[in-house]
Design a protein around this motif. Structure first.
Motif, PDB file in Angstrom:
ATOM      1  N   SER A  96       0.833  -1.197   0.000  1.00  0.00           N
ATOM      2  CA  SER A  96       0.000   0.000   0.000  1.00  0.00           C
ATOM      3  C   SER A  96       0.870   1.251   0.000  1.00  0.00           C
ATOM      4  CB  SER A  96      -0.914   0.022   1.244  1.00  0.00           C
ATOM      5  OG  SER A  96      -0.135   0.113   2.429  1.00  0.00           O
ATOM      6  N   GLY A  97       0.226   2.397  -0.134  1.00  0.00           N
ATOM      7  CA  GLY A  97       0.875   3.679   0.063  1.00  0.00           C
ATOM      8  C   GLY A  97       2.107   3.915  -0.792  1.00  0.00           C
ATOM      9  N   LEU A 135       7.783  -7.615  -5.002  1.00  0.00           N
ATOM     10  CA  LEU A 135       6.948  -6.903  -4.034  1.00  0.00           C
ATOM     11  C   LEU A 135       6.970  -7.655  -2.706  1.00  0.00           C
ATOM     12  CD1 LEU A 135       3.862  -6.628  -6.418  1.00  0.00           C
ATOM     13  CD2 LEU A 135       5.755  -4.984  -6.241  1.00  0.00           C
ATOM     14  N   LEU A 136       7.446  -7.020  -1.656  1.00  0.00           N
ATOM     15  CA  LEU A 136       7.501  -7.673  -0.345  1.00  0.00           C
ATOM     16  C   LEU A 136       6.558  -6.993   0.643  1.00  0.00           C
ATOM     17  CD1 LEU A 136      10.082  -8.985  -1.510  1.00  0.00           C
ATOM     18  CD2 LEU A 136      11.114  -8.741   0.758  1.00  0.00           C
ATOM     19  N   SER A 137       5.789  -7.810   1.333  1.00  0.00           N
ATOM     20  CA  SER A 137       4.903  -7.344   2.397  1.00  0.00           C
ATOM     21  C   SER A 137       4.321  -8.563   3.072  1.00  0.00           C
ATOM     22  CB  SER A 137       3.774  -6.469   1.834  1.00  0.00           C
ATOM     23  OG  SER A 137       2.846  -6.130   2.848  1.00  0.00           O
ATOM     24  N   ARG A 138       3.734  -8.370   4.242  1.00  0.00           N
ATOM     25  CA  ARG A 138       3.055  -9.481   4.918  1.00  0.00           C
ATOM     26  C   ARG A 138       1.675  -9.740   4.324  1.00  0.00           C
ATOM     27  NH1 ARG A 138       3.210  -7.575  11.020  1.00  0.00           N
ATOM     28  NH2 ARG A 138       2.588  -5.686   9.923  1.00  0.00           N
ATOM     29  N   ARG A 139       1.109  -8.757   3.632  1.00  0.00           N
ATOM     30  CA  ARG A 139      -0.268  -8.859   3.146  1.00  0.00           C
ATOM     31  C   ARG A 139      -0.291  -9.438   1.727  1.00  0.00           C
ATOM     32  NH1 ARG A 139      -2.432  -2.921   4.778  1.00  0.00           N
ATOM     33  NH2 ARG A 139      -0.349  -2.355   4.021  1.00  0.00           N
ATOM     34  N   THR A 163       2.629  13.147   4.003  1.00  0.00           N
ATOM     35  CA  THR A 163       2.318  12.362   2.807  1.00  0.00           C
ATOM     36  C   THR A 163       1.093  11.500   3.050  1.00  0.00           C
ATOM     37  OG1 THR A 163       4.692  12.229   2.300  1.00  0.00           O
ATOM     38  CG2 THR A 163       3.243  10.692   1.150  1.00  0.00           C
ATOM     39  N   GLU A 164       0.258  11.370   2.029  1.00  0.00           N
ATOM     40  CA  GLU A 164      -0.881  10.456   2.106  1.00  0.00           C
ATOM     41  C   GLU A 164      -0.365   9.024   2.209  1.00  0.00           C
ATOM     42  OE1 GLU A 164      -3.169  10.977  -1.385  1.00  0.00           O
ATOM     43  OE2 GLU A 164      -4.008  12.909  -0.771  1.00  0.00           O
ATOM     44  N   SER A 165      -0.796   8.302   3.236  1.00  0.00           N
ATOM     45  CA  SER A 165      -0.413   6.899   3.385  1.00  0.00           C
ATOM     46  C   SER A 165      -1.295   6.274   4.448  1.00  0.00           C
ATOM     47  CB  SER A 165       1.067   6.765   3.792  1.00  0.00           C
ATOM     48  OG  SER A 165       1.249   7.129   5.141  1.00  0.00           O
ATOM     49  N   GLU A 166      -1.061   4.977   4.694  1.00  0.00           N
ATOM     50  CA  GLU A 166      -1.815   4.297   5.740  1.00  0.00           C
ATOM     51  C   GLU A 166      -1.191   4.465   7.122  1.00  0.00           C
ATOM     52  OE1 GLU A 166      -2.402   0.205   4.867  1.00  0.00           O
ATOM     53  OE2 GLU A 166      -3.939   0.583   3.350  1.00  0.00           O
ATOM     54  N   LEU A 167      -0.042   5.116   7.198  1.00  0.00           N
ATOM     55  CA  LEU A 167       0.659   5.200   8.484  1.00  0.00           C
ATOM     56  C   LEU A 167      -0.216   5.812   9.569  1.00  0.00           C
ATOM     57  CD1 LEU A 167       4.293   6.306   7.530  1.00  0.00           C
ATOM     58  CD2 LEU A 167       3.481   4.031   8.187  1.00  0.00           C
ATOM     59  N   ALA A 168      -0.912   6.877   9.227  1.00  0.00           N
ATOM     60  CA  ALA A 168      -1.735   7.550  10.241  1.00  0.00           C
ATOM     61  C   ALA A 168      -2.861   6.656  10.758  1.00  0.00           C
ATOM     62  CB  ALA A 168      -2.308   8.841   9.666  1.00  0.00           C
ATOM     63  N   ALA A 226       1.467   9.722  -2.380  1.00  0.00           N
ATOM     64  CA  ALA A 226       2.452   8.637  -2.375  1.00  0.00           C
ATOM     65  C   ALA A 226       3.161   8.552  -3.724  1.00  0.00           C
ATOM     66  CB  ALA A 226       1.764   7.312  -2.041  1.00  0.00           C
ATOM     67  N   ALA A 227       2.448   8.828  -4.794  1.00  0.00           N
ATOM     68  CA  ALA A 227       3.034   8.771  -6.136  1.00  0.00           C
ATOM     69  C   ALA A 227       4.113   9.824  -6.316  1.00  0.00           C
ATOM     70  CB  ALA A 227       1.946   8.946  -7.187  1.00  0.00           C
ATOM     71  N   GLU A 228       3.962  10.964  -5.669  1.00  0.00           N
ATOM     72  CA  GLU A 228       4.977  12.021  -5.789  1.00  0.00           C
ATOM     73  C   GLU A 228       6.270  11.618  -5.095  1.00  0.00           C
ATOM     74  OE1 GLU A 228       1.902  15.789  -6.252  1.00  0.00           O
ATOM     75  OE2 GLU A 228       2.450  15.066  -4.244  1.00  0.00           O
TER      76      GLU A 228
END
Length: 250
Positions: free
Chosen positions: A17-18, A36-40, A191-196, A220-222
């Protein structure tokens, strides 16, 4: 935008994501093969499908950067061979006052934001150094934060982990630079992301909302565009440290 990363093989952590997902997209659109690495795993599969539908190459590898990565490395090598571009993007931002004593949050941030970076770097160091030794372009990119340099109430441990990433990046460059492996530290601002969304403190959530409303935010794209631009430079050019902020964030 896209850049020329033809024949490069990249690994992007936190790719579900993000910022991580957008980095993977722009690298693939620029011609790189992207692991692509992630737990999801489900999200990775969707992103891999999107990339391949656009004509790119992507491999979804479910992995936890805080643990054993030998299986992930083997899967990537089997599919794509040696890696020459690594993006340490996986991270978590949790926020509470120190007086709350949230040791669970502290450990989670230390494990992901610091130990994860070390694990991934260690796993792919042989790939990067051998690529560079043979005259190829090799990049290690660490995603830190402007928080590495600033102080924010309730974010002490998060910003400390990002300060560690920034300082680690500088030190890694002193080791990798003479081996012709480039190290870049990217420090995004708001930055827009899922962190918040990981924050469970209502007061802090309101504070974040106020910051976004007052200063705006990057997409996130920027941020991803900065990573692709940096890694597409000529082999002898290393953009060592990049702060990327909304214009109104001071």
């Amino acid at each position: 935008m896209t850049y020329d990363l033809t024949n490069r093989t990249a690994v992007v952590t936190g790719a579900a994501s993000g910022i991580g997902a957008e980095i993977a997209l722009v690298l693939a659109r620029s011609g790189a093969r992207v692991a692509l690495l992630s737990r999801r795993a489900d999200r990775l599969a969707d992103l891999a499908d999107k990339i391949t539908a656009e004509g790119g190459q992507a491999l979804a590898v479910a992995a936890d950067v805080t643990g054993d990565l030998s299986g992930a490395v083997a899967a990537i090598h089997t599919a794509y061979g040696r890696v020459d571009l690594v993006v340490n993007n996986a991270g978590v931002m949790l926020a509470n006052p120190i007086t709350a004593g949230r040791a669970d949050e502290w450990q989670r941030m230390i494990d992901t934001n610091i130990t994860g970076v070390l694990n991934v770097t260690n796993a792919f160091t042989p790939d990067l150094t051998s690529t560079a030794a043979e005259g190829g372009t090799a990049d290690l990119v660490n995603i830190s934060s402007i928080g590495a340099h600033l102080t924010f109430p309730n974010f002490a441990v998060y910003t400390a982990t990002k300060a560690a990433v920034t300082h680690l990046s500088a030190n890694l460059r002193s080791e990798f630079g003479p081996l012709n492996v480039r190290v870049t530290n990217v420090e995004p601002g708001l930055t827009e992301s899922e962190l918040a969304s990981h924050v469970d403190n209502a007061e802090v959530i309101n504070e974040l909302t106020t910051w976004f409303e007052a200063m705006g935010r990057l997409t996130a794209a920027e941020v991803a565009d900065v990573v692709a631009y940096t890694t597409s430079r000529a082999r002898h050019v290393n953009l060592r440290q990049i702060m990327v902020l909304p214009t109104t964030q001071i």
